[in-house]
Write a protein that holds these residues in place. Structure first.
Motif, PDB file in Angstrom:
ATOM      1  N   GLY A  62       7.742  80.936  -4.329  1.00 55.42           N
ATOM      2  CA  GLY A  62       9.021  81.187  -4.985  1.00 55.42           C
ATOM      3  C   GLY A  62      10.150  81.113  -3.979  1.00 55.42           C
ATOM      4  N   ASP A  63      11.373  81.309  -4.487  1.00 59.65           N
ATOM      5  CA  ASP A  63      12.532  81.320  -3.606  1.00 59.65           C
ATOM      6  C   ASP A  63      12.490  82.532  -2.680  1.00 59.65           C
ATOM      7  N   VAL A  92       7.239  79.477  16.173  1.00 62.35           N
ATOM      8  CA  VAL A  92       6.681  78.536  15.204  1.00 62.35           C
ATOM      9  C   VAL A  92       6.570  79.249  13.860  1.00 62.35           C
ATOM     10  N   PRO A  93       7.436  78.949  12.910  1.00 62.93           N
ATOM     11  CA  PRO A  93       7.346  79.589  11.592  1.00 62.93           C
ATOM     12  C   PRO A  93       6.124  79.078  10.833  1.00 62.93           C
ATOM     13  N   GLY A  94       5.720  79.811   9.828  1.00 59.68           N
ATOM     14  CA  GLY A  94       4.560  79.397   9.050  1.00 59.68           C
ATOM     15  C   GLY A  94       4.634  79.897   7.623  1.00 59.68           C
ATOM     16  N   TRP A  95       3.671  79.461   6.823  1.00 58.08           N
ATOM     17  CA  TRP A  95       3.591  79.888   5.420  1.00 58.08           C
ATOM     18  C   TRP A  95       2.149  80.203   5.041  1.00 58.08           C
ATOM     19  N   ASP A  96       1.995  81.255   4.279  1.00 60.55           N
ATOM     20  CA  ASP A  96       0.719  81.621   3.672  1.00 60.55           C
ATOM     21  C   ASP A  96       0.632  80.837   2.362  1.00 60.55           C
ATOM     22  N   ASP A 136       9.134  73.696   1.212  1.00 60.11           N
ATOM     23  CA  ASP A 136      10.359  72.933   1.455  1.00 60.11           C
ATOM     24  C   ASP A 136      11.596  73.723   1.033  1.00 60.11           C
ATOM     25  N   ILE A 137      11.501  74.393  -0.108  1.00 58.87           N
ATOM     26  CA  ILE A 137      12.641  75.175  -0.594  1.00 58.87           C
ATOM     27  C   ILE A 137      12.942  76.330   0.361  1.00 58.87           C
ATOM     28  N   GLN A 138      11.918  77.074   0.742  1.00 62.16           N
ATOM     29  CA  GLN A 138      12.134  78.226   1.609  1.00 62.16           C
ATOM     30  C   GLN A 138      12.591  77.808   3.005  1.00 62.16           C
ATOM     31  N   ARG A 139      12.089  76.675   3.507  1.00 60.40           N
ATOM     32  CA  ARG A 139      12.502  76.185   4.825  1.00 60.40           C
ATOM     33  C   ARG A 139      14.022  76.014   4.871  1.00 60.40           C
ATOM     34  N   GLU A 140      14.582  75.349   3.839  1.00 62.21           N
ATOM     35  CA  GLU A 140      16.023  75.127   3.801  1.00 62.21           C
ATOM     36  C   GLU A 140      16.785  76.437   3.630  1.00 62.21           C
ATOM     37  N   GLN A 141      16.204  77.376   2.885  1.00 63.02           N
ATOM     38  CA  GLN A 141      16.872  78.661   2.692  1.00 63.02           C
ATOM     39  C   GLN A 141      16.898  79.472   3.986  1.00 63.02           C
ATOM     40  N   PHE A 142      15.810  79.443   4.754  1.00 66.16           N
ATOM     41  CA  PHE A 142      15.790  80.148   6.043  1.00 66.16           C
ATOM     42  C   PHE A 142      16.762  79.497   7.031  1.00 66.16           C
ATOM     43  N   LYS A 143      16.812  78.169   7.029  1.00 70.01           N
ATOM     44  CA  LYS A 143      17.752  77.477   7.912  1.00 70.01           C
ATOM     45  C   LYS A 143      19.191  77.816   7.520  1.00 70.01           C
ATOM     46  N   ARG A 144      19.428  77.966   6.229  1.00 68.55           N
ATOM     47  CA  ARG A 144      20.771  78.344   5.759  1.00 68.55           C
ATOM     48  C   ARG A 144      21.155  79.744   6.234  1.00 68.55           C
ATOM     49  N   LEU A 145      20.160  80.598   6.471  1.00 69.86           N
ATOM     50  CA  LEU A 145      20.419  81.936   6.996  1.00 69.86           C
ATOM     51  C   LEU A 145      20.660  81.918   8.506  1.00 69.86           C
ATOM     52  N   GLY A 146      20.535  80.746   9.124  1.00 69.56           N
ATOM     53  CA  GLY A 146      20.787  80.629  10.554  1.00 69.56           C
ATOM     54  C   GLY A 146      19.594  80.955  11.421  1.00 69.56           C
TER      55      GLY A 146
END
Length: 546
Positions: A62-63, A92-96, A136-146
């Motif tokens: 999810g978002d 190195v970020p990751g996802w479960d 992909d969605i969360q990656r862009e959202q985290f990058k948007r948070l700086g």
């Protein structure tokens, strides 16, 4: 005269208005255009001191929400601070990516599409697509948070190499003797159709059917209208009753009420009498633990007899009647008492949470056919199985009293529905093997805990944690590379697990679900294998916490 021209004010190129909505995206675009993160990493790569953050990954389902946003930004503060101190700070970020939440959502979509014929491979492919979408969605959202990190090369638990390494770790546990298969009660989520670990269970208030039930006592002369009174908040477990537990040091009273004889623990008698509305109680005599232990009883609605056993470690005289109805397939205290006295781990409930006959007892000794297929899970506050059992108790004149009872009860973390304790074959990790629990407890003392109360909390968890149920009856996860022979006996060998890891590193874990048993066995059979080929492959997956 313009008075502002007479003031000695600092000069700045910053605009008076922040305009964050417009300027933040511009600043982030500038950071990435200039490769700020890459330049920082290059500058600090050879620093004499490193700072490594082992980041627990978010779940790709999810978002980003306020919890994941707060988690990631707080960690980013620390990483940037350590970088500013001149340290080498690779992040190195990751996802479960595996697990029930994703499969649960995919299966909901399949039901809406009326896809009843979906194979395990179909489900897994849909789950992977779902996970990658939200990565992909969360990656862009985290990058948007700086948040800075190696976003182009994250670690994903669904990657072939990651899955292979997970299985190699599992093979080490198998080789060292930690893993075993056993039949014992586990938390079972009916909507999710899977076993749950302790960490996947949440406690919440629940209104249960509280019942006092008569169990006819059998004496040498036959039944003499004497009954044990038991209390339970799970009437649906009564078909699985195989014993009654008592406390060997308690005193029990036999009393006459309306022409019938009841046996209840002495100090609980006033409370039970008030709850059940008994009047004009006549005390006949007292019984000690030895006398109680010599009794036998008949099941209230099934034609079988059973014995009473001392259960001093769990029978109490604070609530209930001083007797505990024992169903070895539906609770850990019941299970241990059953194992100690040679009782079968009988659990007449299927994967759908409905009553069913099993091979553990002769059919004649099991529940009447009228109960078969009754569902345990409540709908609109009513359990079909509970109601059917209560009706049977009324027909047999065995129901002494019934009332609602509110108490804390375990619920599935995902479906938010009450779980059941269900005795079934699962894979476990033995927490006490080779003194592992004591080693873990000793290691707690070597850690500096902030805040300090965290130490007592983790100590309590490690001390009380049961063996870890690691098998899941789900599709979206890393498979347990086990096989079964023609008699259903399990085959789990570290060599097979390692060969499966090699296979998965090459093809991905879908290969386990796409190939049949013979094809898999040809690929993973140890070179020096002399036994028979297995008849069946396991379809269980590993708990994602592995």
């Amino acid at each position: 005269m313009n008075y502002k021209d007479t003031l000695n004010l600092p000069q700045t190129g910053f605009p008076m208005k922040a305009g964050l909505v417009q300027r933040e995206p511009e600043r982030l675009k500038q950071w990435y255009a200039e490769g700020i993160h890459d330049r920082i990493r290059a500058r600090h790569a050879k620093a004499t001191e490193s700072f490594i953050l082992h980041d627990g990954p978010p779940f790709a389902n999810g978002d980003v929400h306020i919890g994941t946003a707060l988690n990631k930004t707080l960690k980013d503060f620390i990483l940037k601070f350590q970088t500013m101190r001149g340290k080498n700070v690779p992040y190195v970020p990751g996802w479960d990516c595996h697990g029930l939440p994703i499969e649960f959502k995919v299966m909901q979509d399949f039901r809406k599409e009326k896809r009843q014929d979906a194979t395990a491979a179909d489900i897994r492919k849909a789950c992977e697509a779902y996970a990658r979408k939200y990565i992909d969605i969360q990656r862009e959202q985290f990058k948007r948070l700086g948040v800075f990190g190696d976003w182009d090369n994250p670690y994903l638990t669904l990657d072939k190499k990651y899955e292979a390494e997970e299985l190699r770790l599992f093979a080490d546990l198998v080789e060292k003797g930690f893993v075993y298969r056993g039949k014992k009660p586990v938390y079972w989520s009916i909507p999710c159709r899977t076993a749950l670990a302790e960490a996947e269970v949440e406690y919440a208030d629940h209104v249960s059917q509280s019942v006092f039930v008569k169990f006819p006592v059998i004496s040498k002369e036959g039944e003499d209208n004497t009954h044990l009174i038991i209390w339970t908040t799970t009437p649906w477990t009564l078909p699985a009753n195989l014993a009654v537990a008592y406390h060997s040091r308690f005193t029990y009273k036999k009393v006459r009420v309306n022409g019938e004889l009841y046996i209840v623990e002495a100090t609980l008698l006033p409370t039970v009498a008030k709850t059940c509305g008994w009047e004009n109680i006549e005390e006949v005599h007292s019984l000690n633990g030895e006398e109680i232990g010599a009794l036998e009883y008949r099941h209230p609605f099934i034609d079988r007899t059973a014995k009473l056993y001392a259960g001093d470690n769990f029978v109490e005289n604070t609530t209930g009647t001083g007797f505990v109805h024992v169903a070895p397939g539906h609770g850990m205290d019941d299970y241990h008492l059953g194992c100690a006295n040679g009782l079968p781990i009988y659990c007449p409930v299927d994967d759908d949470g409905k009553f069913a006959h099993t091979d553990d007892l002769p059919i004649a000794d099991q529940m009447p056919a009228a109960l078969l297929g009754k569902a345990i899970l409540e709908k609109k506050g009513t359990s079909e199985a509970n109601e059917a059992v209560l009706e049977l108790l009324r027909e047999k004149s065995a129901l002494v009293h019934q009332e609602n009872y509110t108490h804390s009860y375990p619920h599935c973390w995902r479906s938010k529905t009450p779980v059941i304790f269900r005795g079934m074959d699962q894979w476990f990790i033995n927490i006490d093997h080779n003194g592992f629990r004591q080693t873990a407890l000793a290691a707690i003392d070597d850690v500096s805990w902030v805040p300090d109360w965290g130490k007592a909390r983790i100590q309590g968890a490690v001390e009380s944690r049961p063996d870890w149920c690691i098998s899941r009856q789900r599709t979206w996860g890393v498979p347990i590379p086990a096989f079964y022979d023609a008699d259903g006996e399990p085959l789990l060998d570290a060599r097979i697990v390692r060969k499966t890891a090699d296979l998965i590193e090459q093809h991905g874990s879908n290969v386990w679900f796409e190939r049949n048993t013979a094809a898999l066995w040809a690929d993973v059979c140890p070179d020096d294998w002399t036994g028979d080929a297995p008849a069946k492959k396991s379809t269980d997956t590993l708990d994602v916490w592995i």
